[in-house]
Design a protein around this motif. Structure first.
Motif, PDB file in Angstrom:
ATOM      1  N   ALA A   1       0.827  -1.211   0.000  1.00 60.75           N
ATOM      2  CA  ALA A   1       0.000   0.000   0.000  1.00 60.75           C
ATOM      3  C   ALA A   1       0.862   1.262   0.000  1.00 60.75           C
ATOM      4  O   ALA A   1       0.444   2.310  -0.513  1.00 60.75           O
ATOM      5  N   ALA A   2       2.067   1.149   0.543  1.00 64.04           N
ATOM      6  CA  ALA A   2       2.988   2.288   0.592  1.00 64.04           C
ATOM      7  C   ALA A   2       3.898   2.341  -0.627  1.00 64.04           C
ATOM      8  O   ALA A   2       4.797   3.192  -0.688  1.00 64.04           O
ATOM      9  N   GLY A   3       3.693   1.414  -1.581  1.00 61.00           N
ATOM     10  CA  GLY A   3       4.456   1.468  -2.826  1.00 61.00           C
ATOM     11  C   GLY A   3       5.642   0.543  -2.913  1.00 61.00           C
ATOM     12  O   GLY A   3       6.467   0.679  -3.826  1.00 61.00           O
ATOM     13  N   LEU A   4       5.746  -0.428  -1.994  1.00 62.83           N
ATOM     14  CA  LEU A   4       6.896  -1.324  -1.959  1.00 62.83           C
ATOM     15  C   LEU A   4       6.434  -2.778  -2.043  1.00 62.83           C
ATOM     16  O   LEU A   4       5.631  -3.223  -1.213  1.00 62.83           O
ATOM     17  N   ALA A   5       6.927  -3.541  -3.002  1.00 63.36           N
ATOM     18  CA  ALA A   5       6.614  -4.965  -3.122  1.00 63.36           C
ATOM     19  C   ALA A   5       7.679  -5.779  -2.404  1.00 63.36           C
ATOM     20  O   ALA A   5       8.874  -5.642  -2.680  1.00 63.36           O
ATOM     21  N   VAL A   6       7.255  -6.613  -1.456  1.00 66.02           N
ATOM     22  CA  VAL A   6       8.164  -7.491  -0.722  1.00 66.02           C
ATOM     23  C   VAL A   6       7.595  -8.907  -0.749  1.00 66.02           C
ATOM     24  O   VAL A   6       6.404  -9.114  -0.918  1.00 66.02           O
ATOM     25  N   GLY A   7       8.463  -9.888  -0.562  1.00 64.56           N
ATOM     26  CA  GLY A   7       8.015 -11.261  -0.461  1.00 64.56           C
ATOM     27  C   GLY A   7       7.508 -11.555   0.932  1.00 64.56           C
ATOM     28  O   GLY A   7       7.894 -10.889   1.910  1.00 64.56           O
ATOM     29  N   CYS A   8       6.639 -12.545   1.042  1.00 62.98           N
ATOM     30  CA  CYS A   8       6.078 -12.940   2.333  1.00 62.98           C
ATOM     31  C   CYS A   8       6.112 -14.461   2.406  1.00 62.98           C
ATOM     32  O   CYS A   8       5.433 -15.138   1.633  1.00 62.98           O
TER      33      CYS A   8
END
Length: 400
Positions: free
Chosen positions: A353-360
């Motif tokens: 939502a803040a513009g950052l794609a991370v893995g989970c």
């Protein structure tokens, strides 16, 4: 990926009476879905647009080559020349001069005698494990190995012993006294925490028992070794007659596909016996062309490998300084632990939502049951982007 299988979510349903409607045949899926929801383990596909506005720390594009103009032009040129698809298995019509060129240059770059390109890294691992084993072979597999290696062990019909993670002495003990063919199997860089296997010690343990060593260098190629030549090169094992490595073309090389590298006699054996090579359509020419172009670019710009490692270390240092539980990386994967599966999912969503794609990563995809964010340290990240990424992760971090 863990050695054990996913939690049992499947429940037997009594067979339908002949002549009755069969809509209930898949009712067990509804039960399994409900259990996944209760456990916070639901996974969904999220198609991305061609020009995503997100800053990407989720993909495996370690060197930033997937969208590099030179690489995409190489892929397009290969498709124009050779066609959209390979048209058949490699042993029928699916081998082109382009595939042979890629194999020759990949083997030379990584320091091995020969290489064999397959349609994916998964297929490469299945090919290597199943073709180099047989009933009666002892396979010693690291507890943290990727699912593709685990599935290769299962399909091989060999006797598999799971060794504690990154423990050469446990591998030595498992091999001791075995009379017959044996092979130790490990990732070089583990995809969950980004830690590296102790390859020299593992090779020593194997040689003491006359066993082979098979390593999956999916996360090492392009990052470790001189100019990104991989973990076996860095460990002084590249080209050794008892060492075989697999790689993917979809991570540092920004394309798609996989390969097995090793002695020429091993590669010739795979051509004749590996089912995931023999019965699979060959790698599409565009993927081969893109990978070959990326490989040549990496050879010309070896500093990309060093930059990926530098970014990983800086991510770790800055996140731990902010009080987060980040695991020190040995390559380009940075793992940041979360207090629960639900917290990890929410953290990743807040980052997005803040513009950052991370893995989970959550169970059952993690061998220790600990959920975490998985960050990709890309060589093409600017200092400003690094500042943004660290600030976003820290600002959205859940309470412990």
């Amino acid at each position: 990926m863990p050695q054990d299988s996913a939690p049992s979510l499947l429940h037997d349903t009594p067979p339908a009476t002949p002549g009755e409607p069969t809509a209930a045949a898949f009712d067990w899926i509804d039960t399994a879905r409900a259990e996944r929801h209760r456990a916070g383990l639901v996974r969904t596909l999220r198609p991305r647009p061609a020009d995503s506005p997100l800053l990407d720390l989720a993909s495996n594009d370690y060197l930033g080559l997937a969208r590099h103009p030179e690489v995409t032009r190489g892929a397009a040129a290969a498709a124009h020349r050779w066609g959209a698809g390979a048209t058949g298995s490699r042993l029928v019509t699916g081998s082109t001069e382009l595939h042979a060129e890629l194999e020759t240059e990949l083997a030379a770059f990584c320091g091995f005698e020969a290489a064999l390109v397959l349609s994916s890294g998964y297929a490469a691992n299945l090919a290597a494990v199943t073709a180099l084993t047989a009933p009666g072979t002892l396979v010693v597999s690291d507890a943290g190995n990727h699912a593709s290696l685990i599935d290769g062990c299962r399909l091989s019909r060999a006797r598999t012993e799971v060794a504690p993670h990154a423990d050469p002495e446990a591998v030595r003990a498992a091999l001791t006294g075995h009379d017959g063919r044996a092979i130790a199997v490990t990732d070089t860089v583990f995809s969950v925490d980004g830690d590296a296997a102790p390859l020299p010690a593992l090779a020593e343990a194997c040689r003491a028992a006359g066993a082979a060593l098979l390593v999956d260098d999916a996360h090492g190629l392009g990052v470790l070794g001189d100019g990104g030549r991989g973990a076996p090169w860095a460990a002084g094992l590249a080209g050794d007659g008892d060492v075989v490595t697999t790689v993917t073309l979809s991570k540092s090389l920004g394309s798609q596909g996989g390969a097995v590298l090793g002695p020429a006699r091993v590669i010739e054996h795979l051509v004749n016996t590996a089912r995931s090579f023999i019965f699979d359509t060959g790698l599409a020419p565009a993927a081969a062309g893109g990978a070959l172009t990326a490989l040549r670019l990496l050879r010309r710009e070896p500093q990309r490998a060093a930059r990926a490692g530098q970014v990983a270390r800086e991510l770790h240092d800055r996140l731990t300084a902010a009080g987060l539980a980040a695991v020190r990386p040995d390559a380009a994967v940075v793992s940041v632990r979360a207090p629960s599966p639900e917290a990890a999912v929410r953290w990743a969503a807040d980052c997005r939502a803040a513009g950052l794609a991370v893995g989970c990563f959550r169970p059952p995809s993690v061998p220790d049951g600990i959920s975490r964010l998985r960050l990709t340290a890309r060589a093409d990240l600017t200092d400003a982007q690094l500042d943004t990424a660290v600030g976003t992760i820290v600002a959205t971090a859940p309470a412990a």
